[in-house]
Each structure stands twice: as structure tokens, then as C-alpha cells.
Motif scaffolding. Structure first.
Motif, PDB file in Angstrom:
ATOM      1  N   THR A 226      43.392  40.307  60.315  1.00  8.40           N
ATOM      2  CA  THR A 226      43.103  39.815  59.498  1.00  8.40           C
ATOM      3  C   THR A 226      43.173  38.521  59.565  1.00  8.40           C
ATOM      4  OG1 THR A 226      44.518  40.824  57.608  1.00  8.40           O
ATOM      5  CG2 THR A 226      43.572  39.185  56.952  1.00  8.40           C
ATOM      6  N   VAL A 227      43.939  37.534  60.739  1.00  3.76           N
ATOM      7  CA  VAL A 227      43.885  36.007  60.795  1.00  3.76           C
ATOM      8  C   VAL A 227      42.435  36.051  61.555  1.00  3.76           C
ATOM      9  CG1 VAL A 227      44.740  34.499  61.532  1.00  3.76           C
ATOM     10  CG2 VAL A 227      45.654  35.924  60.481  1.00  3.76           C
ATOM     11  N   CYS A 228      42.500  36.477  62.252  1.00  6.64           N
ATOM     12  CA  CYS A 228      41.276  36.040  63.072  1.00  6.64           C
ATOM     13  C   CYS A 228      39.776  36.468  61.828  1.00  6.64           C
ATOM     14  CB  CYS A 228      40.652  37.012  63.711  1.00  6.64           C
ATOM     15  SG  CYS A 228      41.918  37.152  65.358  1.00  6.64           S
ATOM     16  N   LYS A 229      39.773  37.543  60.956  1.00  2.74           N
ATOM     17  CA  LYS A 229      38.455  37.025  59.957  1.00  2.74           C
ATOM     18  C   LYS A 229      38.445  36.479  59.200  1.00  2.74           C
ATOM     19  CE  LYS A 229      39.575  39.734  56.557  1.00  2.74           C
ATOM     20  NZ  LYS A 229      39.569  41.780  55.768  1.00  2.74           N
ATOM     21  N   TRP A 230      39.138  35.617  58.227  1.00  2.00           N
ATOM     22  CA  TRP A 230      39.454  34.666  57.699  1.00  2.00           C
ATOM     23  C   TRP A 230      39.060  33.624  58.385  1.00  2.00           C
ATOM     24  CZ3 TRP A 230      44.939  35.049  54.669  1.00  2.00           C
ATOM     25  CH2 TRP A 230      44.787  36.624  53.981  1.00  2.00           C
ATOM     26  N   ARG A 231      39.627  32.989  59.167  1.00  2.00           N
ATOM     27  CA  ARG A 231      38.845  31.987  59.865  1.00  2.00           C
ATOM     28  C   ARG A 231      37.192  32.029  60.463  1.00  2.00           C
ATOM     29  NH1 ARG A 231      43.341  31.222  65.584  1.00  2.00           N
ATOM     30  NH2 ARG A 231      41.340  29.233  65.823  1.00  2.00           N
ATOM     31  N   ALA A 232      36.975  33.793  61.140  1.00  2.00           N
ATOM     32  CA  ALA A 232      35.181  33.142  60.772  1.00  2.00           C
ATOM     33  C   ALA A 232      34.625  33.444  59.962  1.00  2.00           C
ATOM     34  CB  ALA A 232      35.217  34.415  61.837  1.00  2.00           C
ATOM     35  N   ARG A 233      35.214  33.466  58.978  1.00  2.00           N
ATOM     36  CA  ARG A 233      34.544  33.364  57.718  1.00  2.00           C
ATOM     37  C   ARG A 233      34.389  32.406  57.424  1.00  2.00           C
ATOM     38  NH1 ARG A 233      37.088  37.763  53.431  1.00  2.00           N
ATOM     39  NH2 ARG A 233      35.936  36.660  52.451  1.00  2.00           N
ATOM     40  N   PHE A 234      35.246  31.143  58.300  1.00  2.00           N
ATOM     41  CA  PHE A 234      35.718  29.896  56.914  1.00  2.00           C
ATOM     42  C   PHE A 234      34.766  29.107  57.781  1.00  2.00           C
ATOM     43  CE2 PHE A 234      37.252  25.961  57.793  1.00  2.00           C
ATOM     44  CZ  PHE A 234      37.564  25.059  56.622  1.00  2.00           C
TER      45      PHE A 234
ATOM     46  N   THR B 168      31.730  29.798  59.051  1.00  2.00           N
ATOM     47  CA  THR B 168      30.460  30.476  58.952  1.00  2.00           C
ATOM     48  C   THR B 168      30.308  29.930  57.277  1.00  2.00           C
ATOM     49  OG1 THR B 168      30.765  32.504  59.843  1.00  2.00           O
ATOM     50  CG2 THR B 168      28.884  32.546  58.086  1.00  2.00           C
ATOM     51  N   ASP B 169      31.277  30.412  56.533  1.00  2.00           N
ATOM     52  CA  ASP B 169      30.911  29.493  55.143  1.00  2.00           C
ATOM     53  C   ASP B 169      31.805  28.213  54.026  1.00  2.00           C
ATOM     54  OD1 ASP B 169      28.785  31.474  54.957  1.00  2.00           O
ATOM     55  OD2 ASP B 169      30.342  32.936  54.575  1.00  2.00           O
ATOM     56  N   ARG B 170      32.240  27.961  55.393  1.00  2.00           N
ATOM     57  CA  ARG B 170      33.961  27.461  54.207  1.00  2.00           C
ATOM     58  C   ARG B 170      34.686  27.755  54.059  1.00  2.00           C
ATOM     59  NH1 ARG B 170      34.094  24.745  58.852  1.00  2.00           N
ATOM     60  NH2 ARG B 170      35.362  23.114  58.367  1.00  2.00           N
ATOM     61  N   VAL B 171      34.534  26.869  53.125  1.00  2.00           N
ATOM     62  CA  VAL B 171      35.835  27.479  51.064  1.00  2.00           C
ATOM     63  C   VAL B 171      35.369  28.836  50.385  1.00  2.00           C
ATOM     64  CG1 VAL B 171      37.247  26.582  49.473  1.00  2.00           C
ATOM     65  CG2 VAL B 171      36.743  25.023  51.668  1.00  2.00           C
ATOM     66  N   ALA B 172      34.403  28.623  50.761  1.00  2.00           N
ATOM     67  CA  ALA B 172      33.599  29.796  50.021  1.00  2.00           C
ATOM     68  C   ALA B 172      33.666  31.380  50.286  1.00  2.00           C
ATOM     69  CB  ALA B 172      32.151  29.180  49.825  1.00  2.00           C
ATOM     70  N   GLY B 173      34.178  31.660  52.053  1.00  2.00           N
ATOM     71  CA  GLY B 173      33.951  31.978  52.751  1.00  2.00           C
ATOM     72  C   GLY B 173      35.689  32.924  52.466  1.00  2.00           C
ATOM     73  N   LEU B 174      36.540  32.027  51.563  1.00  2.00           N
ATOM     74  CA  LEU B 174      37.894  32.756  51.300  1.00  2.00           C
ATOM     75  C   LEU B 174      38.088  33.643  50.384  1.00  2.00           C
ATOM     76  CD1 LEU B 174      39.948  29.587  52.795  1.00  2.00           C
ATOM     77  CD2 LEU B 174      39.071  31.871  54.872  1.00  2.00           C
ATOM     78  N   PHE B 175      36.814  33.665  49.552  1.00  2.00           N
ATOM     79  CA  PHE B 175      37.134  34.470  48.360  1.00  2.00           C
ATOM     80  C   PHE B 175      36.768  35.174  48.784  1.00  2.00           C
ATOM     81  CE2 PHE B 175      36.714  29.939  46.492  1.00  2.00           C
ATOM     82  CZ  PHE B 175      36.685  29.729  45.737  1.00  2.00           C
ATOM     83  N   ASP B 176      37.633  36.890  47.534  1.00  2.00           N
ATOM     84  CA  ASP B 176      36.600  37.695  47.566  1.00  2.00           C
ATOM     85  C   ASP B 176      35.682  38.496  47.309  1.00  2.00           C
ATOM     86  OD1 ASP B 176      38.978  39.119  48.486  1.00  2.00           O
ATOM     87  OD2 ASP B 176      40.119  38.983  46.085  1.00  2.00           O
ATOM     88  N   GLU B 177      34.765  38.818  48.514  1.00  2.00           N
ATOM     89  CA  GLU B 177      33.923  39.602  48.315  1.00  2.00           C
ATOM     90  C   GLU B 177      33.521  40.337  47.578  1.00  2.00           C
ATOM     91  OE1 GLU B 177      32.107  40.663  51.784  1.00  2.00           O
ATOM     92  OE2 GLU B 177      31.983  38.515  53.090  1.00  2.00           O
ATOM     93  N   PRO B 178      32.378  40.868  46.579  1.00  2.00           N
ATOM     94  CA  PRO B 178      32.572  42.001  45.214  1.00  2.00           C
ATOM     95  C   PRO B 178      32.496  43.482  46.079  1.00  2.00           C
ATOM     96  CG  PRO B 178      30.482  40.568  45.369  1.00  2.00           C
ATOM     97  CD  PRO B 178      31.182  39.993  46.296  1.00  2.00           C
ATOM     98  N   ARG B 179      33.890  44.517  45.618  1.00  2.00           N
ATOM     99  CA  ARG B 179      33.809  45.525  46.438  1.00  2.00           C
ATOM    100  C   ARG B 179      33.027  46.305  45.689  1.00  2.00           C
ATOM    101  NH1 ARG B 179      39.104  45.278  49.115  1.00  2.00           N
ATOM    102  NH2 ARG B 179      40.267  42.627  48.576  1.00  2.00           N
ATOM    103  N   PRO B 180      33.498  48.200  46.488  1.00  2.00           N
ATOM    104  CA  PRO B 180      32.592  49.069  46.291  1.00  2.00           C
ATOM    105  C   PRO B 180      33.294  49.822  44.711  1.00  2.00           C
ATOM    106  CG  PRO B 180      32.288  49.041  48.440  1.00  2.00           C
ATOM    107  CD  PRO B 180      33.000  47.868  48.156  1.00  2.00           C
ATOM    108  N   GLY B 181      32.500  50.578  44.168  1.00  2.00           N
ATOM    109  CA  GLY B 181      33.204  51.509  43.724  1.00  2.00           C
ATOM    110  C   GLY B 181      33.534  51.173  42.513  1.00  2.00           C
ATOM    111  N   THR B 182      34.501  51.600  41.817  1.00  2.00           N
ATOM    112  CA  THR B 182      34.083  51.368  40.322  1.00  2.00           C
ATOM    113  C   THR B 182      35.101  50.155  39.777  1.00  2.00           C
ATOM    114  OG1 THR B 182      33.950  53.797  39.026  1.00  2.00           O
ATOM    115  CG2 THR B 182      34.823  52.546  37.265  1.00  2.00           C
ATOM    116  N   PRO B 183      34.224  49.596  38.804  1.00  2.00           N
ATOM    117  CA  PRO B 183      35.603  48.388  38.668  1.00  2.00           C
ATOM    118  C   PRO B 183      36.822  48.463  38.008  1.00  2.00           C
ATOM    119  CG  PRO B 183      32.959  47.820  37.567  1.00  2.00           C
ATOM    120  CD  PRO B 183      33.598  49.392  37.927  1.00  2.00           C
ATOM    121  N   ARG B 184      37.331  47.385  38.386  1.00  2.00           N
ATOM    122  CA  ARG B 184      39.134  47.779  37.810  1.00  2.00           C
ATOM    123  C   ARG B 184      39.067  47.388  35.521  1.00  2.00           C
ATOM    124  NH1 ARG B 184      44.247  43.694  38.493  1.00  2.00           N
ATOM    125  NH2 ARG B 184      42.600  42.698  36.887  1.00  2.00           N
ATOM    126  N   GLN B 185      39.747  48.884  35.174  1.00  2.00           N
ATOM    127  CA  GLN B 185      39.859  48.974  33.203  1.00  2.00           C
ATOM    128  C   GLN B 185      40.507  48.300  32.956  1.00  2.00           C
ATOM    129  OE1 GLN B 185      38.665  52.954  32.922  1.00  2.00           O
ATOM    130  NE2 GLN B 185      36.185  53.149  34.008  1.00  2.00           N
TER     131      GLN B 185
END
Length: 306
Positions: free
Chosen positions: A5-13, A15-32
Motif C-alpha cells: 500500500t505504501v509503495c502504491k501511494w508513493r507511486a501515485r504521488f 505521478t499525480d502529486r497530492v491529487a493522486g492521494l485522493f480516492d479514485e472512483p470505485r466500481p459498483g453501486t454507490p453507497r446508499q
């Protein structure tokens, strides 16, 4: 977090700086269910009870909140709520609680030189119980089974002294539980411990430990030093942990047709334990224990002050 998980966050940072640390849209039905609705469920769970009951169940809460019982279960699990469970506690009223805790924990974590530390207690009235029908042994896909009723064949009492440093146990079994038997057990300890070592005994405030007979015995042997646990503080005595192991591994599931058979089972457990002794390691300091007791007492007072 895991290294992945740490390696994934570092790679996203990278590539996309701070914006890469926000949650990306997830598949599936939105939370109700919204955060406000979750908060309502949590508050109702903590501060109310259903009609005619002492605590909520998932189905009762689901009916009251308008959700499925699986949704309630997920919410409770996420916040660590278990309304169906209840635990007991007892705060010690001993005026000498603080010095006694520091004294006993000090013996565990920094034992004195040229001395042995023994945790002494009795497990009294151990019943020799036999089931009314033979046990059905363990089988693939089936747990061991026994009858719920039993036949009593008498009782015995176990006197035990656990060496806090080595894990070995000095023990005796007696059919009665008086200061006379306790003095006999002290004689056994005196004979078992080398004469050039001091003996520090940790024990509770039971009446048989403080009779004139025991006081006179201790007064004649200056190498014995007694350390009493606080009132309702038997959890400080490591031999209680050993008694729990004896109960779990030998007594509770055993079937004994006589007191002698029960005592042989107890001695078999002790012999195996003393062949390869493993001491219990005390890890919490006195300051940590006292701070935990203080927090618990403050929470208790705050709850009743509402």
C-alpha cells in the motif's frame, strides 16, 4: 499499512502529486446510506435500548432504523460495537493499591539477586466429576461430545508455588483446606528452595495465610518475605494464570471417577510442565497498570455523573 500500500501511494504521488492521494472512483453501486444515517445508528446503539430488552440486536435495530440487518451488522463491525456482549470488572478499594502494585510488578520485572520469587495460591474445592455416559470422541466433522449432567466423587485442593523466573511449580494436594495444610505446604517450599536463597512469596489475603500459626512459622524464618496482592487483585499473581492453564488443559474436559484419579491427572500435568518449564513473561510496568486503572476509574465516574 502494508508495504504494498505504501509503495502504491508513493507511486501515485510521484505521478499525480497530492491529487493522486485522493480516492479514485470505485466500481459498483454507490453507497446508499449517508454519514448522518450511520451516526444515527451509532448514537441509538450507544444511548438507547429497545422496548422490553436490555440491548439491541441487529434485526431490532434494522427494524427501528429502516435498514437491513446486514447493513446494521456492517456498521457495528466497522465501529467495534458488540451490544450482545457484556464483561465484568472489579476495582480494588485497597488503600495500599499503588505501593502493592509497584512492589509485586517490581519483583516480576526486576527480581532480587540471590533470591527466588514464588507466586503462591490454592485452587480449592476441585471437583472429581464423571459424566453420566461415556464421552463420544472427536471425529472428522464432529466435535467431542459429552452429557451435560455429571456425578460428583469428592473434592481436593491444590496448593501451588510458581517460580516466576523459571516457570517450575512446587505443589501439594490436600483433601482439606486449612492453615494447617498451608503450613505443611510452606514446609515443602522451605525444603525445596536452597538454604542460601531468600524466598519472596506473592500471595493473596486469604484467611489461612494470616493465622497465628502461619505468622509464627514466618517469624521463625527470616529468609521468607511475604508480598500480599491488593484486595480483589488476584490478577497480579502469576500462579492464577497457571491455574487457568491447568483448568483448560486437564480439569475441565476430564472425567474422573474418584478424587485419587483427579489428583493423578493433576500431577501428570505438573510433571509434564516441570519437564520443560516456560515462565510467564510480565510485560506491563507498574506505571502502565496504574494509569490504566486510573483511566477506567475516571470513565466509571464520568458515566455515573451523567
Amino acid at each position: 499499512m502494508s508495504p504494498t500500500t505504501v509503495c502504491k501511494w508513493r507511486a501515485r504521488f510521484v505521478t499525480d502529486r497530492v491529487a493522486g492521494l485522493f480516492d479514485e472512483p470505485r466500481p459498483g453501486t454507490p453507497r446508499q446510506i449517508t454519514d448522518e444515517q450511520i451516526e444515527t445508528v451509532i448514537v441509538r446503539t450507544l444511548e438507547t435500548t429497545p422496548r422490553g430488552a436490555t440491548h439491541w440486536s441487529t434485526r431490532e435495530m434494522a427494524k427501528a432504523a429502516g435498514f437491513s440487518h446486514m447493513t446494521i451488522s456492517r456498521v457495528w463491525r466497522a465501529f467495534g460495537l458488540q451490544p450482545h456482549r457484556s464483561e465484568t470488572f472489579k476495582l480494588s478499594p485497597d488503600a495500599l493499591l499503588i505501593p502493592k502494585v509497584r512492589d509485586i510488578v517490581g519483583l516480576y520485572m526486576n527480581p532480587p539477586e540471590h533470591a527466588v520469587v514464588l507466586c503462591v495460591d490454592e485452587k480449592s474445592q476441585i471437583q472429581a466429576l464423571d459424566r453420566t455416559a461415556p464421552l463420544l470422541p472427536l471425529r472428522p466433522g464432529q466435535a467431542e461430545r459429552r452429557t451435560h449432567d455429571y456425578t460428583r466423587h469428592g473434592t481436593t485442593s491444590l496448593f501451588a508455588a510458581l517460580n516466576a523466573q523459571t516457570g517450575t511449580v512446587i505443589a501439594e494436594t490436600h483433601r482439606r483446606h486449612r492453615s494447617l495444610e498451608f503450613r505443611t505446604f510452606l514446609d515443602r517450599i522451605d525444603a525445596a528452595v536452597p538454604a542460601d536463597l531468600d524466598v519472596h512469596i506473592i500471595m493473596d489475603n486469604y484467611g489461612t495465610h494470616k493465622t497465628p500459626l502461619i505468622r509464627a512459622w514466618l517469624a521463625k524464618r527470616p529468609r521468607f518475605h511475604v508480598h500480599f496482592t491488593p484486595t480483589y487483585g488476584s490478577w497480579l499473581n502469576l500462579v492464577e494464570r497457571w491455574f487457568a492453564e491447568l483448568t483448560t488443559k486437564q480439569i475441565r474436559r476430564g472425567a474422573h471417577r474418584s478424587v485419587s484419579e483427579l489428583e493423578r491427572a493433576i500431577w501428570a500435568f505438573i510433571d509434564v510442565r516441570n519437564e520443560e518449564p516456560t515462565p510467564f513473561v510480565w510485560t506491563k510496568s507498574a506505571d502502565e497498570i496504574l494509569a490504566s486503572i486510573a483511566r477506567f476509574a475516571q470513565r466509571t465516574l464520568a458515566t455515573h455523573a451523567r
